[in-house]
Write an enzyme that holds these catalytic residues in place. Structure first.
Site, PDB file in Angstrom:
ATOM      1  CB  CYS A 186      43.208  85.596  39.956  1.00 32.11           C
ATOM      2  SG  CYS A 186      41.857  86.081  41.039  1.00 32.11           S
TER       3      CYS A 186
ATOM      4  NE  ARG B  42      38.168  82.613  42.494  1.00 30.91           N
ATOM      5  CZ  ARG B  42      39.308  83.275  42.275  1.00 30.91           C
ATOM      6  NH1 ARG B  42      39.642  83.610  41.041  1.00 30.91           N
ATOM      7  NH2 ARG B  42      40.115  83.596  43.266  1.00 30.91           N
TER       8      ARG B  42
HETATM    9  C1  BEZ Z   1      43.104  84.665  44.742  1.00 27.27           C
HETATM   10  O1  BEZ Z   1      44.019  84.011  45.209  1.00 27.27           O
HETATM   11  O2  BEZ Z   1      42.918  84.774  43.550  1.00 27.27           O
HETATM   12  C2  BEZ Z   1      42.178  85.329  45.706  1.00 27.27           C
HETATM   13  C3  BEZ Z   1      41.828  84.662  46.854  1.00 27.27           C
HETATM   14  C4  BEZ Z   1      40.973  85.284  47.763  1.00 27.27           C
HETATM   15  C5  BEZ Z   1      40.507  86.571  47.511  1.00 27.27           C
HETATM   16  C6  BEZ Z   1      40.849  87.201  46.323  1.00 27.27           C
HETATM   17  C7  BEZ Z   1      41.681  86.583  45.413  1.00 27.27           C
END
Ligand code: BEZ
Length: 237
Positions: A51, A134
Site C-alpha cells: 500500500c 485493491r
Molecule cells: C501490503 O503490503 O500492503 C499488504 C500486503 C498483504 C496484506 C495487506 C497489505
C-alpha cells in the site's frame, strides 16, 4: 462475519452515494465531484508495504490525474488518525525508487465501519474479512461506473494501466469510437461496426482509403492522432 449479502455495483450503474470523513475533511460522494471523473480505490491497510508503494506512486502521479479532470479518492478500513499518521510517515520518511517527500493531497476515507467497503464490494471474505482488497472504480462526470478493477492484497496495481484506462474512457466518449487491445494514444481506433448490408459493402469498397484499415466488414480501424486525442483529454463535454 455475518451472512450479510452486498450486491456489488456494476459497470453502467450509478455510483452508490455515501457521506464520509476523510483526510481532507467530510465528503458527499460522488456529488462533491460532479463534472469530474473520479477514481475511487481501496487498499487493505495503512502502514503496510504494498500500500505504501502504491500511495507514493499515486501521489507522484496526482497532477497527471488532475490534468485529466480526475479526482482520486482512497479508502481503507482504518481510522482517520491512522491515515493521517501514515501519510505523514510517507511524506517525511519514505524514499521509494527515488520518489520522496510525496504529499498525498487527495482524500483518504476513514471506513472503520466498513460501510463503504461493503457497499462497493471491496470486502471480499475469501481474501480477508477485515481488510479491503485493491479495488479501483472509474466513475464518469455523470456519476456512472465505467470500469472496475480488483486486485488481491499481495499484488500492487499497475498505475500506468490505471491512467491508460482513464485516457481510453475519455477517448471513447470524445470520439465515439471503441479501442482495440493495448491501445495507446496515436494508435488507430475502431469505428462502429457496419449495421446494414449496404454499410458493410461501403466499408469493403473503402478498403484502400488512406488512414483506414480494413480487417473485415465488421472490424475497421482509422487513424486518430495523438494530438487529437490529447486536445480533448480532461475537457468537460
Ligand atoms: C501490503 O503490503 O500492503 C499488504 C500486503 C498483504 C496484506 C495487506 C497489505
Amino acid at each position: 462475519m455475518d451472512n450479510e449479502v452486498n450486491v456489488m455495483p456494476r459497470i453502467g450503474e450509478k455510483a452508490p452515494s455515501f457521506r464520509a470523513v476523510t483526510t481532507q475533511g467530510p465528503i458527499e460522494f460522488p456529488q462533491d465531484y460532479k463534472g469530474k471523473w473520479i477514481i475511487l480505490f481501496s487498499h487493505p491497510a495503512d502502514f503496510t508495504p504494498v500500500c505504501t508503494s502504491e500511495f507514493i506512486t499515486f501521489g507522484k502521479m496526482a497532477k497527471e490525474f488532475e490534468d485529466l479532470n480526475c479526482q482520486l479518492v482512497g479508502l481503507s478500513i482504518d481510522g482517520l488518525f491512522s491515515h493521517i499518521a501514515w501519510l505523514r510517515t510517507i511524506k517525511d520518511k519514505i524514499d521509494y525508487k527515488g520518489m520522496k517527500n510525496i504529499e498525498i493531497t487527495f482524500p483518504l476515507i476513514d471506513d472503520v465501519t466498513m460501510h463503504v467497503a461493503k457497499m462497493y464490494g471491496m470486502l471480499q471474505p475469501g481474501e480477508s474479512e477485515t481488510k479491503a482488497v485493491r479495488a479501483v472504480f472509474f466513475i464518469d462526470p455523470e456519476g456512472i461506473i465505467r470500469t472496475i478493477l480488483y486486485y488481491p492484497m499481495s499484488l500492487g496495481r499497475n498505475f500506468d494501466e490505471i491512467k491508460r484506462i482513464l485516457i481510453g474512457l475519455q477517448t471513447v466518449d470524445n470520439f465515439e469510437v471503441a479501442l482495440p487491445a493495448d491501445w495507446r494514444p496515436g494508435d488507430e481506433v475502431i469505428i462502429p461496426t457496419a449495421s446494414t448490408v449496404k454499410a458493410a459493402q461501403q466499408r469493403a469498397e473503402s478498403k484502400d482509403k488512406k488512414g483506414f484499415t480494413y480487417y473485415d466488414w465488421f472490424f475497421c480501424t482509422q487513424a486518430l492522432s495523438k494530438e487529437e486525442v490529447e486536445s480533448k483529454l480532461g475537457k468537460k463535454k
